[in-house]
Design a protein around this motif. Sequence first.
Motif, PDB file in Angstrom:
ATOM      1  N   GLY A  45       4.554  11.154  -4.265  1.00 43.00           N
ATOM      2  CA  GLY A  45       5.991  11.609  -5.258  1.00 43.00           C
ATOM      3  C   GLY A  45       5.326  12.895  -5.969  1.00 43.00           C
ATOM      4  N   ALA A  46       4.139  12.841  -6.387  1.00 42.61           N
ATOM      5  CA  ALA A  46       3.650  14.306  -6.842  1.00 42.61           C
ATOM      6  C   ALA A  46       3.385  15.546  -5.927  1.00 42.61           C
ATOM      7  CB  ALA A  46       2.287  14.091  -7.672  1.00 42.61           C
ATOM      8  N   VAL A  47       2.742  14.945  -5.005  1.00 35.58           N
ATOM      9  CA  VAL A  47       2.782  16.083  -3.850  1.00 35.58           C
ATOM     10  C   VAL A  47       4.158  16.663  -3.368  1.00 35.58           C
ATOM     11  CG1 VAL A  47       1.953  16.436  -1.477  1.00 35.58           C
ATOM     12  CG2 VAL A  47       0.480  14.882  -3.051  1.00 35.58           C
ATOM     13  N   ARG A  48       5.239  15.922  -3.079  1.00 35.67           N
ATOM     14  CA  ARG A  48       6.240  16.210  -2.811  1.00 35.67           C
ATOM     15  C   ARG A  48       6.935  17.135  -3.710  1.00 35.67           C
ATOM     16  NH1 ARG A  48       7.201  10.449  -0.928  1.00 35.67           N
ATOM     17  NH2 ARG A  48       6.308  10.367   1.138  1.00 35.67           N
ATOM     18  N   LEU A  49       7.088  17.095  -4.974  1.00 38.31           N
ATOM     19  CA  LEU A  49       7.764  17.589  -5.926  1.00 38.31           C
ATOM     20  C   LEU A  49       6.903  18.965  -6.227  1.00 38.31           C
ATOM     21  CD1 LEU A  49       8.795  15.239  -8.997  1.00 38.31           C
ATOM     22  CD2 LEU A  49      10.203  17.065  -7.526  1.00 38.31           C
ATOM     23  N   ASP A  50       5.403  18.661  -6.075  1.00 35.68           N
ATOM     24  CA  ASP A  50       4.621  20.286  -6.181  1.00 35.68           C
ATOM     25  C   ASP A  50       5.047  21.217  -5.025  1.00 35.68           C
ATOM     26  OD1 ASP A  50       3.410  19.273  -8.233  1.00 35.68           O
ATOM     27  OD2 ASP A  50       1.504  18.806  -7.129  1.00 35.68           O
ATOM     28  N   TRP A 101       0.929  -1.190   0.046  1.00 40.11           N
ATOM     29  CA  TRP A 101      -0.191  -0.011  -0.075  1.00 40.11           C
ATOM     30  C   TRP A 101       0.852   1.220  -0.026  1.00 40.11           C
ATOM     31  CZ3 TRP A 101      -4.841   1.227  -1.147  1.00 40.11           C
ATOM     32  CH2 TRP A 101      -5.821   0.668  -1.215  1.00 40.11           C
ATOM     33  N   LEU A 102       1.805   1.353   0.948  1.00 39.15           N
ATOM     34  CA  LEU A 102       2.633   2.356   1.087  1.00 39.15           C
ATOM     35  C   LEU A 102       3.667   2.602  -0.320  1.00 39.15           C
ATOM     36  CD1 LEU A 102       3.815   2.111   4.678  1.00 39.15           C
ATOM     37  CD2 LEU A 102       2.574   3.847   3.859  1.00 39.15           C
ATOM     38  N   THR A 103       3.955   1.552  -1.086  1.00 42.30           N
ATOM     39  CA  THR A 103       4.866   1.721  -2.211  1.00 42.30           C
ATOM     40  C   THR A 103       3.840   2.118  -3.376  1.00 42.30           C
ATOM     41  OG1 THR A 103       6.154  -0.367  -1.913  1.00 42.30           O
ATOM     42  CG2 THR A 103       5.657   0.373  -3.999  1.00 42.30           C
ATOM     43  N   GLU A 104       2.461   1.669  -3.384  1.00 42.69           N
ATOM     44  CA  GLU A 104       1.605   2.270  -4.328  1.00 42.69           C
ATOM     45  C   GLU A 104       1.482   3.984  -4.115  1.00 42.69           C
ATOM     46  OE1 GLU A 104       1.075   0.850  -7.185  1.00 42.69           O
ATOM     47  OE2 GLU A 104       0.832  -1.299  -6.515  1.00 42.69           O
ATOM     48  N   LEU A 105       0.976   4.278  -2.883  1.00 46.82           N
ATOM     49  CA  LEU A 105       0.764   5.562  -2.471  1.00 46.82           C
ATOM     50  C   LEU A 105       1.990   6.554  -2.786  1.00 46.82           C
ATOM     51  CD1 LEU A 105      -1.276   5.062   0.775  1.00 46.82           C
ATOM     52  CD2 LEU A 105      -1.897   5.909  -1.327  1.00 46.82           C
ATOM     53  N   HIS A 106       3.227   6.013  -2.600  1.00 45.06           N
ATOM     54  CA  HIS A 106       4.511   7.082  -2.720  1.00 45.06           C
ATOM     55  C   HIS A 106       4.599   7.116  -4.145  1.00 45.06           C
ATOM     56  CE1 HIS A 106       5.788   7.285   1.435  1.00 45.06           C
ATOM     57  NE2 HIS A 106       5.792   6.112   1.616  1.00 45.06           N
ATOM     58  N   LEU A 107       4.516   6.153  -4.998  1.00 46.37           N
ATOM     59  CA  LEU A 107       4.754   6.326  -6.484  1.00 46.37           C
ATOM     60  C   LEU A 107       3.767   6.972  -7.261  1.00 46.37           C
ATOM     61  CD1 LEU A 107       6.413   5.570  -8.782  1.00 46.37           C
ATOM     62  CD2 LEU A 107       4.994   3.421  -9.097  1.00 46.37           C
ATOM     63  N   ALA A 112      -4.907   5.126  -5.100  1.00 40.48           N
ATOM     64  CA  ALA A 112      -3.962   6.412  -5.108  1.00 40.48           C
ATOM     65  C   ALA A 112      -4.141   7.257  -6.189  1.00 40.48           C
ATOM     66  CB  ALA A 112      -2.626   5.653  -5.203  1.00 40.48           C
ATOM     67  N   LYS A 113      -4.469   6.781  -7.460  1.00 37.59           N
ATOM     68  CA  LYS A 113      -4.929   7.804  -8.366  1.00 37.59           C
ATOM     69  C   LYS A 113      -6.310   8.663  -7.956  1.00 37.59           C
ATOM     70  CE  LYS A 113      -1.550   7.018 -11.629  1.00 37.59           C
ATOM     71  NZ  LYS A 113      -0.579   8.105 -11.636  1.00 37.59           N
ATOM     72  N   ALA A 114      -7.198   8.021  -7.440  1.00 39.52           N
ATOM     73  CA  ALA A 114      -8.344   8.632  -7.098  1.00 39.52           C
ATOM     74  C   ALA A 114      -8.071   9.673  -6.200  1.00 39.52           C
ATOM     75  CB  ALA A 114      -9.339   7.745  -6.322  1.00 39.52           C
TER      76      ALA A 114
END
Length: 262
Positions: free
Chosen positions: A115-120, A105-111, A157-159
């Motif tokens: 990841g997008a949240v952090r880069l933003d 679950w954590l792998t899918e959420l991070h990817l 995660a995509k939702a």
Amino acid sequence: MSSNERDRLDGRRALVTGGSKGTGRAVVARLREMGADVWTTARTMPAGYERPDRFIAADTSTLEGAALVAGRLAEAGGPLDILVHVVGGASTPSGGFAVITEDQWLTELHLNLLGAVRLDRALLPAMLESGSGVVLHFTSIQRELPQYDASLAYAAAKAALRTYSKGLANELAPRGVRVNAISPGGIETEAYERFVDRIADGNGLTREAAKQTIHDSLGGVPLGRFAQPEEIADLVGFLVSERAAAIVGAEYVIDGGTVPTV
């Protein structure tokens, strides 16, 4: 601004995540055709990559990877004008909800989300200071049409990424930064073609029959095929151009008609 200028990105800096292959590579090529100075990031730089000076090898699903990308871009100087989050994927084994471990679950959420949240969080302050910019998040039709067997965590995660993207768009639009999302269905990448081969070989099917099996698992694809990476890239090119200057907080579905709802 002339009609031709509205199609150009000359003088603009862009970052594409997951830009080393498949859809990401097509997006990089399209933005360069439009005149942008395009940086890309992925875990590994492909052999013979044509612009090594514009490649950042990093795993953006980690805190360290996001910080590395932000640091390299800061060294290069100036804010980004365009940020396209293509990177994502599912690695959950089949078997439904019960086989998805805490770590998976954590792998899918991070990817696919964090990841997008952090880069933003790292890159948008400079974009906001400049008073303009465009951000695109790649979601998935699975946020509307989740497949429970092997990609439920990915779909969830995509939702979440879509919800985050919409809220971010509402916050940033008054400050000159447009945020939108692209929701692809199947895409005929190299990875997809390998998947077709596995289905065909494992079930004694032709490649066309294997593709039909995949389409049927989604409830059918009215267009009769998945999108080409270049077709996804064309949509990206439009959404980051001045032709889409009034589009904010939208999610564009490009799936050949797969999602059977209005």
